[in-house]
Design an enzyme around this catalytic site. Sequence first.
Site, mmCIF file in Angstrom:
data_model
loop_
_atom_site.group_PDB
_atom_site.id
_atom_site.type_symbol
_atom_site.label_atom_id
_atom_site.label_comp_id
_atom_site.label_asym_id
_atom_site.label_seq_id
_atom_site.Cartn_x
_atom_site.Cartn_y
_atom_site.Cartn_z
ATOM 1 N N HIS A 153 -21.239 13.063 -24.467
ATOM 2 C CA HIS A 153 -21.003 12.135 -25.585
ATOM 3 C C HIS A 153 -20.748 10.708 -25.124
ATOM 4 O O HIS A 153 -20.955 9.763 -25.867
ATOM 5 C CB HIS A 153 -19.835 12.625 -26.431
ATOM 6 C CG HIS A 153 -18.573 12.865 -25.672
ATOM 7 N ND1 HIS A 153 -18.451 13.858 -24.733
ATOM 8 C CD2 HIS A 153 -17.388 12.215 -25.677
ATOM 9 C CE1 HIS A 153 -17.247 13.813 -24.219
ATOM 10 N NE2 HIS A 153 -16.573 12.828 -24.767
ATOM 11 N N ALA A 178 -0.252 13.652 -23.044
ATOM 12 C CA ALA A 178 -0.628 12.248 -23.277
ATOM 13 C C ALA A 178 0.158 11.656 -24.450
ATOM 14 O O ALA A 178 0.493 10.485 -24.454
ATOM 15 C CB ALA A 178 -2.127 12.155 -23.556
ATOM 16 N N LYS A 237 -1.700 6.437 -23.252
ATOM 17 C CA LYS A 237 -1.333 6.675 -24.662
ATOM 18 C C LYS A 237 0.174 6.421 -24.810
ATOM 19 O O LYS A 237 0.594 5.289 -24.977
ATOM 20 C CB LYS A 237 -1.692 8.116 -25.066
ATOM 21 C CG LYS A 237 -3.178 8.364 -25.268
ATOM 22 C CD LYS A 237 -3.907 8.675 -24.031
ATOM 23 C CE LYS A 237 -5.302 9.195 -24.264
ATOM 24 N NZ LYS A 237 -6.051 9.303 -23.016
ATOM 25 N N TYR A 249 0.843 -1.208 0.000
ATOM 26 C CA TYR A 249 0.000 0.000 0.000
ATOM 27 C C TYR A 249 0.873 1.252 0.000
ATOM 28 O O TYR A 249 0.599 2.227 -0.699
ATOM 29 C CB TYR A 249 -0.917 0.001 1.239
ATOM 30 C CG TYR A 249 -1.896 1.142 1.215
ATOM 31 C CD1 TYR A 249 -3.156 0.982 0.637
ATOM 32 C CD2 TYR A 249 -1.558 2.390 1.743
ATOM 33 C CE1 TYR A 249 -4.053 2.030 0.584
ATOM 34 C CE2 TYR A 249 -2.460 3.439 1.688
ATOM 35 C CZ TYR A 249 -3.698 3.260 1.113
ATOM 36 O OH TYR A 249 -4.579 4.305 1.054
ATOM 37 N N ASP A 278 -0.157 19.144 -21.123
ATOM 38 C CA ASP A 278 -1.038 17.987 -21.166
ATOM 39 C C ASP A 278 -0.405 17.077 -22.212
ATOM 40 O O ASP A 278 -0.622 17.241 -23.408
ATOM 41 C CB ASP A 278 -2.453 18.427 -21.555
ATOM 42 C CG ASP A 278 -3.400 17.235 -21.706
ATOM 43 O OD1 ASP A 278 -2.958 16.083 -21.498
ATOM 44 O OD2 ASP A 278 -4.583 17.459 -22.047
ATOM 45 N N PHE A 288 -8.395 19.311 -24.121
ATOM 46 C CA PHE A 288 -9.091 18.046 -24.339
ATOM 47 C C PHE A 288 -10.375 18.071 -23.496
ATOM 48 O O PHE A 288 -10.474 18.818 -22.527
ATOM 49 C CB PHE A 288 -8.201 16.855 -23.958
ATOM 50 C CG PHE A 288 -8.890 15.555 -24.224
ATOM 51 C CD1 PHE A 288 -9.184 15.179 -25.526
ATOM 52 C CD2 PHE A 288 -9.310 14.739 -23.187
ATOM 53 C CE1 PHE A 288 -9.865 13.998 -25.784
ATOM 54 C CE2 PHE A 288 -10.003 13.559 -23.443
ATOM 55 C CZ PHE A 288 -10.276 13.186 -24.745
ATOM 56 N N ASP A 289 -11.361 17.246 -23.860
ATOM 57 C CA ASP A 289 -12.689 17.374 -23.219
ATOM 58 C C ASP A 289 -12.680 17.125 -21.713
ATOM 59 O O ASP A 289 -13.348 17.831 -20.962
ATOM 60 C CB ASP A 289 -13.763 16.536 -23.927
ATOM 61 C CG ASP A 289 -13.380 15.097 -24.183
ATOM 62 O OD1 ASP A 289 -12.174 14.820 -24.193
ATOM 63 O OD2 ASP A 289 -14.260 14.260 -24.377
#
Length: 461
Positions: free
Chosen positions: A452, A219, A260, A73, A217, A126-127
């Site tokens: 979406h 990715a 990704k 843990y 960001d 990004f969304d």
Amino acid sequence: MNKKYVAPPYRIKMVEPIKITTREERENYLRVAGYNPFSLRSEDVYIDLLTDSGTGAMSQYQWAALMMGDEAYAGSRSFYKLEKVVKQITNYQYVIPAHQGRGAEQVVLPQLVNKEGLYFISNMHFDTTRAHVEMAGARALDCVIDECFDTETYHPFKGNFDVIQLEKIINEKGPENIAGIIMTITNNSAGGQPVSMENMKKVRVIADKYKIRVLIDGARYAENSYFIKQREKGYENKSIEEIALETFALADIFLMSSKKDGLSNIGGLIVIKDDVDLYNKCRTYIVPMEGFPTYGGLAGRDMEALSVGLLEALEEDYLQHRLDQVRFLGDKLREAGVPIQYPTGGHAVFVDCQKFAPHIPYDQFPAQSVCNAVYLEAGVRPVEIGSFLLGRDPDTKENLKSPLELMRLTIPRRTYTYAHLEVVADAVIEVYKNREKLVGLEFDYEPPVLRHFTARLKPKL
Ligand code: PM9
């Protein structure tokens, strides 16, 4: 196979059978799914191009690493291995894992919003990033170059910031009201389009001038680095690792969905250059949100696989083949006259559905209609990136009109062959030939956030 596209630098050791269905079966599956490919069962999909997120194939080294997972843990050995790799790639000081990209966003973004009326500015949010900005009480503004919206004309870096516009927005809103500048690399929402090093350097200069922090960001930062090597003068002879390091030097915080360019099925990262206060806040906040700071929602084995995947994603042979696959599909479609975002980007071919189905108005979601038709044609599952995804204005609640209505054919990493991509191309071309038969869609059920993913639609007859 055309010699212009390199063969994979790997061979197949294990196979996953996929099911071929009839058109009649697909009509039924799509109706049950509320005309939203997100609600299809994956076993009813032949070639799944919904996303490149967590859908790639792991290498033998990653599978072997899984067995080394330390599931403690606190203080897991696997965390320290991951931390070492991430520090090596970024040259940043602080690393906190998260279960995926949005896990990292939900922890970091609220720490940067300390009053009302703040803004984040990105080339394109990004969304999920936009959603977390808004949930933290700030507003998300995009400022990408105009060339991004002209899908036909070549530009090597369509993900670039419009730096004049960026400075204008900062002055209009007041630098004290800008919570951060987010460099999304590659720019997913408009075609996996790269951002040049020159452009990122200009963004940094502006950020320094107004004392604003810069977030990456990232990715798909490895794919972005490969494009820089291919397309930007002065970077031809640099390694991908060197380009990545130069990129990270231009920012203060790196948020990553490592599903990704981490070549893993799950995982996210919060990486902070040197802001110890922010690091401590995130370390505290991550406990109730994601988990203890040495696992952040990941199993020890996931951190092992990620430690290996992060390094494999920087290998040039791998990146060349990956981007060639995307280019192969893009070239096939272009040769048949299908309008796409050109040049193709890093992870997907984006079909321009404003041009594909100009008779369908934006609020009847033309790209969603094309996605559904491609699924019916051949069992290929694409995803809409347009007005359906964009949602409603948080203030007026009006349907927002996306500047681009795109169908994304997203290529998972190391998963499909050129032959699969030929099937995809044939399906899209067939739908294109019959495009005047496509009809718009209307809501049966509309969720309030990120609609979406779970909305139900029906054809507007
Ligand atoms: N991107 C994609 O398919 C997965 C979700 S939508 C099917 O493109 C960027 C640039 C992304 C991204 C996810 C996230 C969130 C942040 N930034 O999905 O939470 O492309 O790991 O990452 C998806 P997570």
